[in-house]
Design a protein around this motif. Structure first.
Motif, PDB file in Angstrom:
ATOM      1  N   GLY A  41       1.039  -0.862  -0.073  1.00 50.45           N
ATOM      2  CA  GLY A  41       0.039  -0.055  -0.434  1.00 50.45           C
ATOM      3  C   GLY A  41       0.955   0.932  -0.287  1.00 50.45           C
ATOM      4  N   PRO A  42       0.499   2.471  -0.156  1.00 48.69           N
ATOM      5  CA  PRO A  42       0.981   3.962  -0.201  1.00 48.69           C
ATOM      6  C   PRO A  42       1.545   4.378   0.786  1.00 48.69           C
ATOM      7  N   GLY A  43       2.591   4.729   1.216  1.00 49.54           N
ATOM      8  CA  GLY A  43       3.561   5.181   2.506  1.00 49.54           C
ATOM      9  C   GLY A  43       3.607   4.178   3.459  1.00 49.54           C
ATOM     10  N   VAL A  44       3.141   5.140   4.433  1.00 49.34           N
ATOM     11  CA  VAL A  44       3.073   4.141   5.794  1.00 49.34           C
ATOM     12  C   VAL A  44       1.755   3.779   6.373  1.00 49.34           C
ATOM     13  N   ALA A  45       0.910   2.751   5.181  1.00 52.74           N
ATOM     14  CA  ALA A  45      -0.679   2.541   5.643  1.00 52.74           C
ATOM     15  C   ALA A  45      -0.371   1.305   6.284  1.00 52.74           C
ATOM     16  N   TRP A  46       0.833   0.183   5.620  1.00 55.07           N
ATOM     17  CA  TRP A  46       1.187  -0.651   6.655  1.00 55.07           C
ATOM     18  C   TRP A  46       1.113  -0.958   8.331  1.00 55.07           C
ATOM     19  N   VAL A  47       1.582   0.750   8.589  1.00 53.87           N
ATOM     20  CA  VAL A  47       1.742   0.319   9.915  1.00 53.87           C
ATOM     21  C   VAL A  47       0.404   0.828  10.907  1.00 53.87           C
ATOM     22  N   HIS A  48      -0.295   1.725   9.930  1.00 50.63           N
ATOM     23  CA  HIS A  48      -1.860   2.091  10.574  1.00 50.63           C
ATOM     24  C   HIS A  48      -2.816   0.711   9.864  1.00 50.63           C
ATOM     25  N   GLY A  49      -4.244   0.407  10.287  1.00 48.53           N
ATOM     26  CA  GLY A  49      -4.723  -0.196  10.125  1.00 48.53           C
ATOM     27  C   GLY A  49      -4.589  -1.280  11.337  1.00 48.53           C
ATOM     28  N   GLY A 103      -9.566   5.777  11.051  1.00 45.18           N
ATOM     29  CA  GLY A 103      -9.019   4.854   9.519  1.00 45.18           C
ATOM     30  C   GLY A 103      -7.091   4.202   9.715  1.00 45.18           C
ATOM     31  N   ILE A 104      -7.158   4.633   8.740  1.00 49.16           N
ATOM     32  CA  ILE A 104      -5.648   4.020   8.128  1.00 49.16           C
ATOM     33  C   ILE A 104      -5.163   5.335   7.260  1.00 49.16           C
ATOM     34  N   GLN A 105      -4.272   5.965   8.106  1.00 49.29           N
ATOM     35  CA  GLN A 105      -3.553   7.142   7.579  1.00 49.29           C
ATOM     36  C   GLN A 105      -2.084   6.849   6.717  1.00 49.29           C
ATOM     37  N   VAL A 106      -1.670   6.812   5.379  1.00 50.44           N
ATOM     38  CA  VAL A 106      -0.566   6.488   4.585  1.00 50.44           C
ATOM     39  C   VAL A 106       0.179   7.558   4.813  1.00 50.44           C
ATOM     40  N   GLU A 107       0.348   8.821   5.148  1.00 50.15           N
ATOM     41  CA  GLU A 107       1.366   9.548   5.822  1.00 50.15           C
ATOM     42  C   GLU A 107       1.205   9.298   7.394  1.00 50.15           C
ATOM     43  N   TRP A 108       2.405  10.669   8.030  1.00 48.00           N
ATOM     44  CA  TRP A 108       2.558  10.336  10.068  1.00 48.00           C
ATOM     45  C   TRP A 108       1.544  11.189  10.111  1.00 48.00           C
ATOM     46  N   THR A 109       0.192  11.179   9.826  1.00 48.34           N
ATOM     47  CA  THR A 109      -0.828  12.006  10.238  1.00 48.34           C
ATOM     48  C   THR A 109      -2.085  11.830  10.850  1.00 48.34           C
ATOM     49  N   GLY A 110      -3.136  12.814  11.098  1.00 47.00           N
ATOM     50  CA  GLY A 110      -4.196  12.323  11.839  1.00 47.00           C
ATOM     51  C   GLY A 110      -3.550  12.514  13.555  1.00 47.00           C
ATOM     52  N   ASP A 111      -4.786  12.277  14.450  1.00 50.73           N
ATOM     53  CA  ASP A 111      -5.262  13.110  15.366  1.00 50.73           C
ATOM     54  C   ASP A 111      -4.656  11.735  16.159  1.00 50.73           C
ATOM     55  N   GLU A 158       3.510  14.048  20.702  1.00 48.10           N
ATOM     56  CA  GLU A 158       4.218  14.992  19.410  1.00 48.10           C
ATOM     57  C   GLU A 158       4.061  16.284  18.554  1.00 48.10           C
ATOM     58  N   GLU A 159       2.687  16.306  19.527  1.00 50.74           N
ATOM     59  CA  GLU A 159       2.466  18.321  18.815  1.00 50.74           C
ATOM     60  C   GLU A 159       3.605  19.571  19.746  1.00 50.74           C
ATOM     61  N   HIS A 160       3.771  18.370  20.729  1.00 45.89           N
ATOM     62  CA  HIS A 160       5.368  18.996  21.632  1.00 45.89           C
ATOM     63  C   HIS A 160       6.330  18.692  21.191  1.00 45.89           C
ATOM     64  N   GLY A 161       7.633  18.845  20.387  1.00 46.87           N
ATOM     65  CA  GLY A 161       7.861  18.289  19.420  1.00 46.87           C
ATOM     66  C   GLY A 161       8.574  16.617  20.319  1.00 46.87           C
ATOM     67  N   SER A 162       7.506  15.513  20.601  1.00 47.55           N
ATOM     68  CA  SER A 162       7.505  13.895  20.599  1.00 47.55           C
ATOM     69  C   SER A 162       8.460  14.134  21.499  1.00 47.55           C
ATOM     70  N   ALA A 163       7.862  14.983  22.783  1.00 49.87           N
ATOM     71  CA  ALA A 163       9.222  15.338  24.054  1.00 49.87           C
ATOM     72  C   ALA A 163       7.583  14.295  25.455  1.00 49.87           C
TER      73      ALA A 163
END
Length: 307
Positions: A41-49, A103-111, A158-163
């Motif tokens: 699948g595209p991008g990082v879809a395999w890490v999701h779902g 859902g299944i994101q194809v990039e490192w996006t989404g809440d 992740e919103e604060h520098g992945s701290a």
């Protein structure tokens, strides 16, 4: 010690393991992110779902059998994403805090939200709801009791520098006072445990596990690194990622995952199944001269004991 300790026989993407004793079945359970390493699948879809995979051990952690995935976690329609479970037992109830993405994101996006469930069996889970923390992009929870009473949660923001941030609770249901703890560089997967008279935190710095020590769970001092040098055992020739630690009697064992197929990979090369697949490994921890150490090449026999 068997190496690798475990591979997921369905998708071959076992990552982010957490180890918990099932008081009903008298077994040790490994609950983990079941990444879909075999999926194209595209991008990082395999890490999701991803579902939460389960393997069980009836012999103290030496041998693990794949049992399936945790049922009944969905609370909205669609194919959604569950990552990095933390399961904490208290007064007859298992509390699970899991990272959730719609859902299944194809990039490192989404809440990313932390969803709280409870169970008395590790099978039948009741939804308690999402937690309100420091942002809408939080993952990778760990929980430990606080000296004097109450509980503390550490997680990646992740919103604060992945701290690493922390929040406190009196009852494991309501969390407050979210604030930063470690902000030195981006990282993930905090894991806190008590061993040989000190509190320890390990974090995945994507170059091995950074180590911190504390006397009070408030103030943390850098203590070095572990799992940063690839090992020689089968499927261990890569840095150790997102780990869990089980303290068993006088021993402590770290459970982590590797991407063995990435060893020797040329920079910029396209990833395939071999680079995506992952293996769970275990190693023994010790403290020498005040430093947490781990010889991942050591020949040892794991023996998880429930007290």
């Amino acid at each position: 010690m068997k190496a690798p300790l475990f591979r997921d026989p369905i998708y071959d993407g076992a990552t982010d393991p957490t180890i918990i004793y099932n008081r009903e079945t008298k077994e040790w359970w490994m609950v983990y992110t079941s990444r879909r390493a075999t999926a194209e699948g595209p991008g990082v879809a395999w890490v999701h779902g991803s579902d939460l995979g389960v393997a069980t051990s009836a012999d103290g952690g030496r041998n693990w059998v794949y049992r399936g995935t945790l049922p009944g976690l969905d609370f909205e329609w669609g194919r959604n994403t569950f990552w990095a479970p933390e399961i904490y037992w208290h007064e007859g109830i298992y509390h699970m805090y899991v990272s959730y993405i719609q859902g299944i994101q194809v990039e490192w996006t989404g809440d990313r939200r932390i969803i709280h469930y409870t169970s008395k069996t590790l099978i039948d889970w009741q939804l308690e709801g999402p937690l309100s923390l420091s942002s809408n992009r939080v993952i990778d929870v760990c929980v430990h009791e606080i000296p004097g009473g109450g509980f503390r949660m550490w997680y990646k923001d992740e919103e604060h520098g992945s701290a690493t941030y922390a929040a406190d609770s009196d009852d494991l249901y309501h969390w407050h006072s979210a604030r930063p703890v470690l902000t030195h560089r981006g990282h993930e997967g905090p894991n806190v445990f008590r061993f040989k008279g000190s509190y320890w935190m390990i974090i995945d710095e994507w170059r091995g596990q950074g180590v911190y020590r504390s006397d009070d769970l408030d103030n943390w001092d850098r203590n070095g690194m572990i799992l940063e040098i690839p090992g020689v055992r089968k499927d261990d020739e890569w840095i150790g990622h997102h780990a869990d630690v089980v303290v068993s009697g006088d021993e402590a064992y770290v459970f982590y995952f590797t991407h063995p197929g990435r060893s020797g990979m040329q920079e910029g090369a396209k990833e395939g199944y071999e680079q995506r697949r992952s293996s769970v490994q275990a190693a023994r921890l010790d403290v020498r001269d005040g430093i947490l150490v781990c010889d991942r090449n050591e020949d040892f026999e794991i023996n998880l004991i429930h007290e």
